[in-house]
Design a protein around this motif. Structure first.
Motif, PDB file in Angstrom:
ATOM      1  N   UNK A  85      48.927  36.525  35.571  1.00 61.36           N
ATOM      2  CA  UNK A  85      48.670  35.146  35.996  1.00 61.36           C
ATOM      3  C   UNK A  85      49.960  34.330  35.990  1.00 61.36           C
ATOM      4  N   UNK A  86      50.805  34.535  34.981  1.00 64.69           N
ATOM      5  CA  UNK A  86      52.052  33.772  34.881  1.00 64.69           C
ATOM      6  C   UNK A  86      52.987  34.080  36.046  1.00 64.69           C
ATOM      7  N   UNK A  87      53.102  35.347  36.416  1.00 66.02           N
ATOM      8  CA  UNK A  87      53.973  35.719  37.531  1.00 66.02           C
ATOM      9  C   UNK A  87      53.431  35.146  38.847  1.00 66.02           C
ATOM     10  N   UNK A  88      52.111  35.162  39.007  1.00 67.82           N
ATOM     11  CA  UNK A  88      51.506  34.565  40.210  1.00 67.82           C
ATOM     12  C   UNK A  88      51.816  33.067  40.287  1.00 67.82           C
ATOM     13  N   UNK A  94      49.327  35.322  44.479  1.00 69.17           N
ATOM     14  CA  UNK A  94      47.973  35.648  44.048  1.00 69.17           C
ATOM     15  C   UNK A  94      47.991  36.981  43.305  1.00 69.17           C
ATOM     16  N   UNK A  95      46.880  37.274  42.616  1.00 73.94           N
ATOM     17  CA  UNK A  95      46.754  38.528  41.874  1.00 73.94           C
ATOM     18  C   UNK A  95      45.808  39.455  42.616  1.00 73.94           C
ATOM     19  N   UNK A  96      46.203  40.735  42.735  1.00 70.81           N
ATOM     20  CA  UNK A  96      45.368  41.741  43.399  1.00 70.81           C
ATOM     21  C   UNK A  96      44.979  42.805  42.373  1.00 70.81           C
ATOM     22  N   UNK A 104      43.175  37.098  44.383  1.00 69.93           N
ATOM     23  CA  UNK A 104      42.539  36.086  43.540  1.00 69.93           C
ATOM     24  C   UNK A 104      43.597  35.085  43.106  1.00 69.93           C
ATOM     25  N   UNK A 105      43.211  33.821  43.084  1.00 71.42           N
ATOM     26  CA  UNK A 105      44.118  32.796  42.563  1.00 71.42           C
ATOM     27  C   UNK A 105      44.277  33.023  41.058  1.00 71.42           C
TER      28      UNK A 105
END
Length: 382
Positions: A85-88, A94-96, A104-105
């Motif tokens: 989440x932090x890198x996104x 977003x995260x996959x 995903x947000x």
């Protein structure tokens, strides 16, 4: 068994920015040198005394990959989710997750991958440890935070296998409490790789330093220097010479505190005794009219080694239905055949004596069939 989160990222994140975004002061990086402005390309995050496997983090093909592994602690799971989440957030991306459709947000990702998800995922693979180690007595080696970490029967004795939850909890606690030894105190010598000039086989040699504190990482052979002589001992036999100065941190690896001259003299005496015993063991000539399976794991075993392995396999419960035990017993039988001998239970039996002739008796009108004695499970080839 691993689980990965992918974060598309056109720019690379620095250690300083990720540390600030995570806001978890206990989270550390495995890299020897970490500076705030250094870019993260490949590292592992962990929390001392709480992590088991840590969290892998790699940048490749314009994306970050965050990885979690089997028997990761709850701390590792939470740290991995927070890292993704932090890198996104830092890359406006977003995260996959690997088993989800679409990106995903960060907020939606954190909401879905919660404590309930962790409670489900953390137990995946626990049954494999129960079966392979508790049942079949294997040793499993996996990546820890700093080194390979091995779990086998000796470690399993200290675990609570009552339920999957209790087995997971006791295994995580054991790994987290042992792999973080004092790295400033114990030197970590590197391996020397030696290639046999005839067979071209490589072996990893670890040099033993008796008068300093050291970590004996898993290798093939340990080399001992005493006076003008050099001695070698198979790493798998180190437990035979261990004194109270040796402390196991997992199934195989020790940290060793400084030895006195007397301590080291005793260690060398034990190494010599083991070497002398091996030289005296009977080595029978192999038959030249039969070829061995090239994947036979017992090719270099002496007859005594084969017998020890035979009795170990023969003692496994329900081995008749155990594919691994049957396969290994097949290889053992092949080796006994090469040595032109039989399994120890038959080889050590007294010779059969012919019965004395008895007076003839009347033949019964109805002939009765006598059942043959039941075969042992390892006699499946008869």
């Amino acid at each position: 068994m691993s689980y990965y989160f992918s974060i598309p990222a056109p720019k690379v994140v620095s250690f300083g920015s990720l540390t600030k975004q995570l806001a978890q002061p206990d989270a550390k990086y495995v890299n020897a040198e970490v500076t705030d402005d250094k870019e993260i390309n490949n590292t592992r995050l962990y929390v001392r005394d709480k992590s088991t496997r840590g969290v892998s983090l790699r940048y490749q093909d314009d994306a970050y990959s965050v990885g979690l592994n089997i028997i990761a602690s709850e701390t590792d799971f939470r740290l991995g989710i927070a890292t993704a989440a932090a890198i996104a957030e830092l890359t406006n991306s977003t995260v996959h997750p690997e088993d989800e459709e679409g990106p995903m947000s960060p907020a939606a990702f954190m909401a879905k991958f919660n404590e309930e998800w962790i409670d489900t995922m953390k137990l995946l693979g626990v049954s494999m440890f129960r079966e392979k180690i508790g049942g079949e007595q294997h040793v499993l080696t996996m990546n820890g935070c700093f080194m390979n970490y091995s779990v086998g029967p000796k470690v399993y004795e200290h675990l609570d296998p009552t339920t999957d939850e209790s087995l997971y909890r006791s295994l995580v606690d054991h790994i987290a409490s042992t792999q973080f030894f004092d790295f400033n105190k114990y030197a970590i010598p590197g391996h020397i790789v030696v290639t046999d000039k005839e067979t071209k086989k490589e072996k990893r040699v670890l040099v033993f330093y008796p008068f300093g504190s050291q970590f004996l990482a898993q290798s093939d052979v340990v080399s001992f220097r005493h006076g003008e002589e050099n001695f070698e001992l198979a790493y798998s036999e180190m437990y035979k010479i261990a004194t109270d100065k040796f402390t196991l941190i997992d199934e195989l690896q020790h940290v060793v505190d400084p030895l006195t001259e007397e301590d080291y003299a005793q260690v060398i005496a034990n190494v010599k005794a083991i070497s002398f015993k091996k030289e005296k063991e009977q080595v029978m000539p192999l038959r030249e009219d039969k070829m061995l399976s090239k994947d036979n794991p017992y090719i270099e075993f002496t007859l005594q080694d084969l017998d020890n392995e035979f009795y170990r396999l023969a003692s496994i419960p329900n081995a008749r239905a155990n594919i691994d035990a049957l396969t290994k017993m097949t290889f053992l039988i092949e080796m006994y055949d090469q040595y032109s001998t039989d399994v120890p239970t038959r080889r050590n039996q007294p010779p059969k004596v012919a019965p004395k002739p008895s007076a003839p008796t009347a033949k019964p009108t109805t002939e009765r069939k006598i059942a043959s004695p039941a075969k042992k499970w390892w006699e499946f080839w008869k």
